[in-house]
Design a protein around this motif. Structure first.
Motif, PDB file in Angstrom:
ATOM      1  N   UNK A 169       0.508  -1.177  -0.257  1.00  9.48           N
ATOM      2  CA  UNK A 169       0.203   0.147   0.158  1.00  9.48           C
ATOM      3  C   UNK A 169       1.222   0.968   0.455  1.00  9.48           C
ATOM      4  N   UNK A 170       2.143   1.163   0.502  1.00  8.36           N
ATOM      5  CA  UNK A 170       2.561   2.199   1.164  1.00  8.36           C
ATOM      6  C   UNK A 170       3.999   2.520  -0.532  1.00  8.36           C
ATOM      7  N   UNK A 171       3.883   1.699  -1.355  1.00  9.06           N
ATOM      8  CA  UNK A 171       4.139   1.996  -2.406  1.00  9.06           C
ATOM      9  C   UNK A 171       3.725   2.363  -3.740  1.00  9.06           C
ATOM     10  N   UNK A 172       1.895   1.661  -3.500  1.00  2.37           N
ATOM     11  CA  UNK A 172       1.003   1.848  -4.515  1.00  2.37           C
ATOM     12  C   UNK A 172       1.150   3.473  -3.911  1.00  2.37           C
ATOM     13  N   UNK A 173       0.870   3.642  -3.427  1.00  3.19           N
ATOM     14  CA  UNK A 173       0.219   5.350  -2.492  1.00  3.19           C
ATOM     15  C   UNK A 173       1.256   6.383  -3.135  1.00  3.19           C
ATOM     16  N   UNK A 174       2.772   5.822  -3.439  1.00  3.15           N
ATOM     17  CA  UNK A 174       3.750   6.602  -3.946  1.00  3.15           C
ATOM     18  C   UNK A 174       3.971   6.833  -4.835  1.00  3.15           C
ATOM     19  N   UNK A 175       3.720   6.044  -6.219  1.00  4.71           N
ATOM     20  CA  UNK A 175       2.738   6.563  -7.573  1.00  4.71           C
ATOM     21  C   UNK A 175       1.476   6.839  -7.506  1.00  4.71           C
ATOM     22  N   UNK A 176       0.571   6.974  -6.867  1.00  6.09           N
ATOM     23  CA  UNK A 176      -0.238   8.043  -7.188  1.00  6.09           C
ATOM     24  C   UNK A 176       0.382   9.531  -6.814  1.00  6.09           C
ATOM     25  N   UNK A 177       1.105   9.476  -5.438  1.00 10.16           N
ATOM     26  CA  UNK A 177       1.301  10.520  -5.565  1.00 10.16           C
ATOM     27  C   UNK A 177       2.488  11.245  -6.585  1.00 10.16           C
ATOM     28  N   UNK A 178       3.017  10.342  -6.779  1.00  8.76           N
ATOM     29  CA  UNK A 178       3.850  10.706  -8.090  1.00  8.76           C
ATOM     30  C   UNK A 178       3.293  11.768  -9.173  1.00  8.76           C
ATOM     31  N   UNK A 179       2.079  10.498  -9.705  1.00  3.82           N
ATOM     32  CA  UNK A 179       0.957  10.779 -11.134  1.00  3.82           C
ATOM     33  C   UNK A 179       0.338  12.463 -10.451  1.00  3.82           C
ATOM     34  N   UNK A 180       0.046  12.248  -9.873  1.00  2.00           N
ATOM     35  CA  UNK A 180      -0.300  14.325  -8.926  1.00  2.00           C
ATOM     36  C   UNK A 180       0.255  14.937  -8.753  1.00  2.00           C
ATOM     37  N   UNK A 181       2.231  14.807  -8.312  1.00  8.97           N
ATOM     38  CA  UNK A 181       3.311  15.404  -8.502  1.00  8.97           C
ATOM     39  C   UNK A 181       3.213  16.209 -10.054  1.00  8.97           C
ATOM     40  N   UNK A 182       3.027  15.030 -10.880  1.00  6.23           N
ATOM     41  CA  UNK A 182       3.670  15.582 -12.558  1.00  6.23           C
ATOM     42  C   UNK A 182       2.388  16.439 -12.452  1.00  6.23           C
ATOM     43  N   UNK A 183       1.236  16.407 -12.657  1.00  7.19           N
ATOM     44  CA  UNK A 183      -0.088  17.037 -12.614  1.00  7.19           C
ATOM     45  C   UNK A 183       0.115  18.462 -12.249  1.00  7.19           C
ATOM     46  N   UNK A 184       0.695  18.423 -10.694  1.00  6.63           N
ATOM     47  CA  UNK A 184       0.854  20.090 -10.180  1.00  6.63           C
ATOM     48  C   UNK A 184       2.154  20.694 -11.027  1.00  6.63           C
ATOM     49  N   UNK A 185       2.815  19.873 -11.170  1.00  6.73           N
ATOM     50  CA  UNK A 185       4.158  20.944 -12.025  1.00  6.73           C
ATOM     51  C   UNK A 185       3.133  21.052 -13.916  1.00  6.73           C
ATOM     52  N   UNK A 186       2.605  20.555 -14.623  1.00 12.96           N
ATOM     53  CA  UNK A 186       2.048  21.100 -15.112  1.00 12.96           C
ATOM     54  C   UNK A 186       1.107  21.931 -15.129  1.00 12.96           C
ATOM     55  N   UNK A 187       0.438  22.593 -14.371  1.00 11.57           N
ATOM     56  CA  UNK A 187      -0.256  23.274 -13.759  1.00 11.57           C
ATOM     57  C   UNK A 187       0.146  24.838 -13.529  1.00 11.57           C
TER      58      UNK A 187
END
Length: 211
Positions: A131-149
């Motif tokens: 679950x920790x690693x699964x959450x890490x993948x989701x956070x990485x996607x969110x970080x990239x999206x925020x970077x794009x914003x």
């Protein structure tokens, strides 16, 4: 492994052999049909020894797919180590997911079976690691999206976390369906698989692009 004692190294080797054996059985047979006895036999250990490392079949399943998620994360990390907009990095990350899907079909199928495996006290330790690693993948996607914003390549009205979750579910569901149907779907409709996948990815990301 340099800092591990000899005993710790031996335990790690045994544990990895058990995970490898379980991965083979889970890949070739229905999860519900595989038993701890069969995993122990495949790994060439006694059942008692197997239980010293894993408390249940569910426990070892989460240990198996944890390896898959770590590998997928390495694909992500490698793909986005470029100077590019957030939108471009998101495209590269999803393309990396596609590469992972093509190169690791067996572990990909096991990873997508996660919703059918019960989580209980016996599987809690391996599940928490997964679950920790699964959450890490989701956070990485969110970080990239925020970077794009921030750089103006992705719509600013989107919630990065919610969008990351939605994108992950859509992409995962698509590739899961594609893996189940194999090449029969694209062949039946006379479509090139790579072109079809590129079209789907472009279609999904178009909704995120800032016009």
């Amino acid at each position: 492994m340099k800092n591990l004692t000899r005993r710790e190294r031996e335990k790690l080797v045994r544990k990895n052999l058990m995970i490898k054996a379980a991965k083979k059985l889970f890949s070739n047979y229905n999860f519900n049909d595989v038993t701890m006895d069969e995993i122990a036999n495949e790994a060439e250990f006694t059942k008692r020894t197997l239980y010293q490392y894993f408390s249940s079949k569910e426990d070892i399943y989460f240990a198996v797919i944890l390896g898959g998620f770590k590998k997928l994360y390495s694909y992500f990390q490698k793909s986005i180590k470029v100077k590019a907009t957030g939108y471009r990095k998101l495209l590269l990350a999803i393309s990396a997911y596609y590469t992972f899907y093509k190169q690791n079909p067996k572990i990909f199928k096991l990873m997508n079976y996660v919703g059918y495996v019960k989580r209980n006290r016996e599987s809690s330790l391996s599940y928490k690691d997964f679950q920790k690693f699964d959450d890490l993948l989701f956070r990485e996607l969110a970080r990239i999206i925020e970077e794009g914003q921030i750089d103006g390549s992705i719509r600013s009205d989107l919630n990065p976390q919610t969008t990351g979750y939605a994108l992950a579910f859509l992409i995962t569901g698509f590739f899961q369906q594609l893996s189940e149907s194999g090449k029969s779907f694209t062949k039946f409709h006379s479509m090139d698989e790579d072109e079809f996948i590129d079209f789907i990815i472009d279609l999904l990301l178009a909704s995120l692009s800032k016009k």
